[in-house]
Enzyme design. Structure first.
Site, PDB file in Angstrom:
ATOM      1  N   ARG A  27      21.131   6.114  26.032  1.00  0.00           N
ATOM      2  CA  ARG A  27      20.482   7.084  25.130  1.00  0.00           C
ATOM      3  C   ARG A  27      20.653   8.509  25.662  1.00  0.00           C
ATOM      4  NH1 ARG A  27      14.748   6.435  25.139  1.00  0.00           N
ATOM      5  NH2 ARG A  27      14.986   8.366  24.023  1.00  0.00           N
ATOM      6  N   ARG A  66       1.935   9.741  24.734  1.00  0.00           N
ATOM      7  CA  ARG A  66       2.753  10.707  23.998  1.00  0.00           C
ATOM      8  C   ARG A  66       2.225  11.009  22.584  1.00  0.00           C
ATOM      9  NH1 ARG A  66       9.021   9.830  25.379  1.00  0.00           N
ATOM     10  NH2 ARG A  66       8.958  12.073  25.536  1.00  0.00           N
ATOM     11  N   PRO A  67       1.017  11.538  22.506  1.00  0.00           N
ATOM     12  CA  PRO A  67       0.488  11.892  21.180  1.00  0.00           C
ATOM     13  C   PRO A  67       1.208  13.128  20.617  1.00  0.00           C
ATOM     14  CG  PRO A  67      -1.012  12.641  22.899  1.00  0.00           C
ATOM     15  CD  PRO A  67       0.096  11.897  23.596  1.00  0.00           C
ATOM     16  N   ASP A  92      -0.713  15.486  18.803  1.00  0.00           N
ATOM     17  CA  ASP A  92      -1.838  16.303  18.321  1.00  0.00           C
ATOM     18  C   ASP A  92      -1.569  17.807  18.425  1.00  0.00           C
ATOM     19  OD1 ASP A  92      -1.959  15.576  21.147  1.00  0.00           O
ATOM     20  OD2 ASP A  92      -3.824  16.708  21.221  1.00  0.00           O
ATOM     21  N   LEU A  93      -0.840  18.225  19.459  1.00  0.00           N
ATOM     22  CA  LEU A  93      -0.600  19.670  19.623  1.00  0.00           C
ATOM     23  C   LEU A  93       0.372  20.194  18.566  1.00  0.00           C
ATOM     24  CD1 LEU A  93      -0.353  19.749  23.532  1.00  0.00           C
ATOM     25  CD2 LEU A  93      -2.281  20.463  22.117  1.00  0.00           C
ATOM     26  N   ARG A  96      11.992   9.570  20.049  1.00  0.00           N
ATOM     27  CA  ARG A  96      10.836  10.468  20.035  1.00  0.00           C
ATOM     28  C   ARG A  96      11.166  11.737  19.225  1.00  0.00           C
ATOM     29  NH1 ARG A  96       5.456  11.448  21.204  1.00  0.00           N
ATOM     30  NH2 ARG A  96       5.224  13.605  21.787  1.00  0.00           N
ATOM     31  N   LYS A 134      21.021  16.857  26.134  1.00  0.00           N
ATOM     32  CA  LYS A 134      20.440  16.029  25.076  1.00  0.00           C
ATOM     33  C   LYS A 134      19.166  16.693  24.521  1.00  0.00           C
ATOM     34  CE  LYS A 134      17.647  12.460  26.177  1.00  0.00           C
ATOM     35  NZ  LYS A 134      16.346  12.455  25.497  1.00  0.00           N
ATOM     36  N   ASN A 135      18.303  17.126  25.438  1.00  0.00           N
ATOM     37  CA  ASN A 135      17.005  17.648  25.002  1.00  0.00           C
ATOM     38  C   ASN A 135      17.114  18.999  24.306  1.00  0.00           C
ATOM     39  OD1 ASN A 135      15.823  15.379  25.919  1.00  0.00           O
ATOM     40  ND2 ASN A 135      14.817  16.292  27.703  1.00  0.00           N
ATOM     41  N   ASP A 173      11.616  14.499  34.279  1.00  0.00           N
ATOM     42  CA  ASP A 173      12.786  13.673  33.972  1.00  0.00           C
ATOM     43  C   ASP A 173      13.656  13.395  35.199  1.00  0.00           C
ATOM     44  OD1 ASP A 173      11.991  13.506  31.384  1.00  0.00           O
ATOM     45  OD2 ASP A 173      13.516  14.845  30.554  1.00  0.00           O
ATOM     46  N   CYS A 182      10.985   6.763  24.922  1.00  0.00           N
ATOM     47  CA  CYS A 182      10.653   6.059  26.167  1.00  0.00           C
ATOM     48  C   CYS A 182       9.150   5.791  26.264  1.00  0.00           C
ATOM     49  CB  CYS A 182      11.072   6.902  27.367  1.00  0.00           C
ATOM     50  SG  CYS A 182      12.844   6.927  27.624  1.00  0.00           S
TER      51      CYS A 182
HETATM   52  C1  UD1 Z   1      10.247  16.539  26.252  1.00  0.00           C
HETATM   53  C2  UD1 Z   1      11.557  15.914  26.661  1.00  0.00           C
HETATM   54  C3  UD1 Z   1      11.335  14.843  27.720  1.00  0.00           C
HETATM   55  C4  UD1 Z   1      10.556  15.431  28.901  1.00  0.00           C
HETATM   56  C5  UD1 Z   1       9.293  16.129  28.428  1.00  0.00           C
HETATM   57  C6  UD1 Z   1       8.565  16.858  29.542  1.00  0.00           C
HETATM   58  C7  UD1 Z   1      12.878  16.088  24.639  1.00  0.00           C
HETATM   59  C8  UD1 Z   1      13.554  15.394  23.514  1.00  0.00           C
HETATM   60  N1  UD1 Z   1      12.184  15.317  25.495  1.00  0.00           N
HETATM   61  O1  UD1 Z   1       9.451  15.499  25.701  1.00  0.00           O
HETATM   62  O2  UD1 Z   1      12.605  14.376  28.155  1.00  0.00           O
HETATM   63  O3  UD1 Z   1      10.219  14.391  29.786  1.00  0.00           O
HETATM   64  O4  UD1 Z   1       9.613  17.097  27.405  1.00  0.00           O
HETATM   65  O5  UD1 Z   1       9.382  17.786  30.148  1.00  0.00           O
HETATM   66  O6  UD1 Z   1      12.999  17.280  24.796  1.00  0.00           O
HETATM   67  N2  UD1 Z   1       1.272  15.937  24.811  1.00  0.00           N
HETATM   68  C9  UD1 Z   1       0.047  15.845  24.167  1.00  0.00           C
HETATM   69  N3  UD1 Z   1       0.001  16.173  22.837  1.00  0.00           N
HETATM   70  C10 UD1 Z   1       1.112  16.598  22.140  1.00  0.00           C
HETATM   71  C11 UD1 Z   1       2.344  16.689  22.823  1.00  0.00           C
HETATM   72  C12 UD1 Z   1       2.386  16.351  24.158  1.00  0.00           C
HETATM   73  O7  UD1 Z   1      -0.955  15.472  24.761  1.00  0.00           O
HETATM   74  O8  UD1 Z   1       0.989  16.888  20.944  1.00  0.00           O
HETATM   75  C13 UD1 Z   1       1.349  15.556  26.239  1.00  0.00           C
HETATM   76  C14 UD1 Z   1       2.260  14.349  26.460  1.00  0.00           C
HETATM   77  O9  UD1 Z   1       1.583  13.141  26.243  1.00  0.00           O
HETATM   78  C15 UD1 Z   1       2.681  14.543  27.900  1.00  0.00           C
HETATM   79  C16 UD1 Z   1       2.767  16.071  28.016  1.00  0.00           C
HETATM   80  O10 UD1 Z   1       1.998  16.603  26.953  1.00  0.00           O
HETATM   81  O11 UD1 Z   1       1.693  14.044  28.748  1.00  0.00           O
HETATM   82  C17 UD1 Z   1       4.179  16.622  27.944  1.00  0.00           C
HETATM   83  O12 UD1 Z   1       4.784  16.226  26.749  1.00  0.00           O
HETATM   84  P1  UD1 Z   1       5.863  17.127  26.013  1.00  0.00           P
HETATM   85  O13 UD1 Z   1       6.141  18.358  26.822  1.00  0.00           O
HETATM   86  O14 UD1 Z   1       5.435  17.312  24.613  1.00  0.00           O
HETATM   87  O15 UD1 Z   1       7.134  16.189  26.059  1.00  0.00           O
HETATM   88  P2  UD1 Z   1       8.128  15.839  24.879  1.00  0.00           P
HETATM   89  O16 UD1 Z   1       8.379  17.060  24.064  1.00  0.00           O
HETATM   90  O17 UD1 Z   1       7.720  14.594  24.221  1.00  0.00           O
END
Ligand code: UD1
Length: 418
Positions: A398, A123-124, A126-127, A94, A22-23, A306, A118
């Site tokens: 999902r 889950r910001p 900003d990056l 997401r 899925k991811n 996960d 979820c």
């Molecule tokens: C993806 C996966 C999700 C998995 C996660 C971590 C998909 C569709 N989903 O989610 O299943 O649990 O990777 O392996 O691929 N963060 C920030 N700022 C940002 C982005 C992220 O602070 O701009 C933080 C998040 O809040 C979290 C951490 O970074 O604490 C990891 O998030 P991220 O790796 O971005 O996860 P997703 O891509 O949302």
């Protein structure tokens, strides 16, 4: 609303072919926006998240044909020059934010509502935005909408404070058509990112270093259509192994990549499982008892967040005390409350869960709070005395295609009621 009724099940046995990830499928579907030519994607799981992504693609102007039986998607056509993603669809997943990078690259104007998914933490994004901004985009937010504009993206050096999976993917997609070279330092190394890069390179892109912390993307003027088969879902594979472990079973997983499963396999071996891999197959056999073990979630190649909830299910019936430290998401112990209703002995202390294994869990009515914690409840219910009702299973669906039928084919006593 549908539920799963799960009874204490005999040891799981037999073989199961693991579906596409899925991811991996979600960002690759978004990346089809980078070309108007036809993209053919194989091994695409027919999950609700995937269908919402495809629906958004259609709204944007693409022609989409999904053969759900064969798991093949064909995507072609131009996208509308000025389109705002539907807030209701975006709020369901997401991954809707993964459209930002490719739309920005193609049209210079991406308007994306704040994404759903979820509720496992803040889950910001900003990056993601920091990356776009360093490439020359202008960003404004308000009224639940992020507007990203650019009159032409330029390659840049981008250091990520944290190796975010989504930010790495979004920046790669934007950089694929940018002018010049983009370097992402402290990039995420997850296998799903390498899969996205492999697809972009098949489209004529130039991405190097995927699977490492330093990814270099040389922008090209145009990308063309391509065919690609999505990698197997390592989390679905891990979930089936956890289910085999709690029922004392032995199963064979087909269509897997053993290297992607290494962090999960190492922990399951600590729990006592005997696991052997051969090329794209793996056999997992439970030991007579489950040994306690500790784990800490980390970005890949660390233990995947996960799979954390499924491991908690295992630890709940292990012979002793186990500790989980969750370092990725700040709110990912929601299943502990549900597991406690089934008789588990779990204490949460900030980012740690301390789990004292009990002899038996007992079936009762529990609620899936998010995708993975819902799957973990199924794992626990397979080992619990009596019958467990799991409600709110749309969360589970999902990310798992027909999990009731697939577990049922291995001997699990699970049925879906409307
Ligand atoms: C993806 C996966 C999700 C998995 C996660 C971590 C998909 C569709 N989903 O989610 O299943 O649990 O990777 O392996 O691929 N963060 C920030 N700022 C940002 C982005 C992220 O602070 O701009 C933080 C998040 O809040 C979290 C951490 O970074 O604490 C990891 O998030 P991220 O790796 O971005 O996860 P997703 O891509 O949302």
């Amino acid at each position: 609303m549908s539920s799963f009724i799960v009874k204490k099940s005999p040891p799981l046995s037999g073989s199961i072919k693991i579906n596409g990830s899925k991811n991996s499928a979600l960002p690759i579907i978004a990346s089809s926006i980078l070309t108007d030519e036809e993209c053919i994607l194989e091994n695409v799981p027919p999950l609700s998240d995937v269908k919402i992504m495809l629906k958004i693609l259609e709204d944007i102007g693409k022609t989409v044909k999904f053969d759900e039986e064969k798991h093949i998607v064909k995507i072609s056509g131009e996208i509308l020059p000025d389109y705002e993603i539907d807030a209701e669809k975006s709020s369901k997943i997401r991954a809707s934010f993964m459209f930002a990078g490719p739309i920005l690259a193609r049209t210079g104007n991406a308007r994306i509502p704040f994404p759903g998914g979820c509720s496992i933490g803040l889950r910001p994004v900003d990056l993601h935005l920091k990356g776009f901004s360093l490439m020359g985009a202008e960003i404004s937010t308000g009224h639940g909408m992020t507007v990203i504009k650019s009159s032409g993206l330029s390659g840049s050096f981008i250091y990520l404070d944290f190796p975010s999976v989504g930010a790495t993917e979004n920046i790669i997609m934007a950089a694929a058509l940018a002018k010049g070279t983009t370097v992402i330092e402290n990039a995420a190394e997850e296998p799903e990112i390498s899969d996205l890069c492999a697809f972009i390179n098949k489209m004529g892109g130039c991405v190097k270093g995927s699977g490492t912390k330093n990814i270099v993307i040389k922008g090209v003027k145009k990308l063309h259509g391509a065919s690609h088969s999505i990698i197997p879902d390592r989390i679905e594979a891990g979930t089936f192994m956890a289910a085999a472990a709690v029922t004392g079973g032995k199963i064979t997983l087909e269509n897997i990549v053993p290297q992607h499963l290494q962090p999960i396999v190492f922990k399951l071996r600590e729990a006592g499982m005997n696991i052997e891999g051969f090329k794209n197959k793996m056999t997992a056999e439970a030991s007579e008892e489950i040994f306690p073990f500790n784990l800490k979630t980390m970005p890949f190649p660390g233990f995947p967040t996960d799979m954390q909830s499924m491991m908690m299910s295992l630890m709940s019936v292990a012979k002793g005390t186990s500790i989980i430290t969750e370092t990725i998401f700040e709110n990912r112990f929601m299943n502990a409350l549900e597991l406690k209703k089934m008789g588990a002995d779990i204490r949460i202390e900030s980012r740690c869960a301390i789990i004292n294994g009990v002899k038996n869990l007992t079936g009762t009515s529990v609620k899936a709070c998010d995708l993975r914690s819902g799957a973990a409840l199924i794992v626990s219910a397979l080992a619990a005395e009596g019958e467990t009702e799991i409600t709110d299973i749309y969360h589970i669906e999902r990310g798992y295609f027909e999990i009731d039928k697939r577990l049922g084919s291995l001997g699990a006593l699970i049925k879906k009621i409307p």
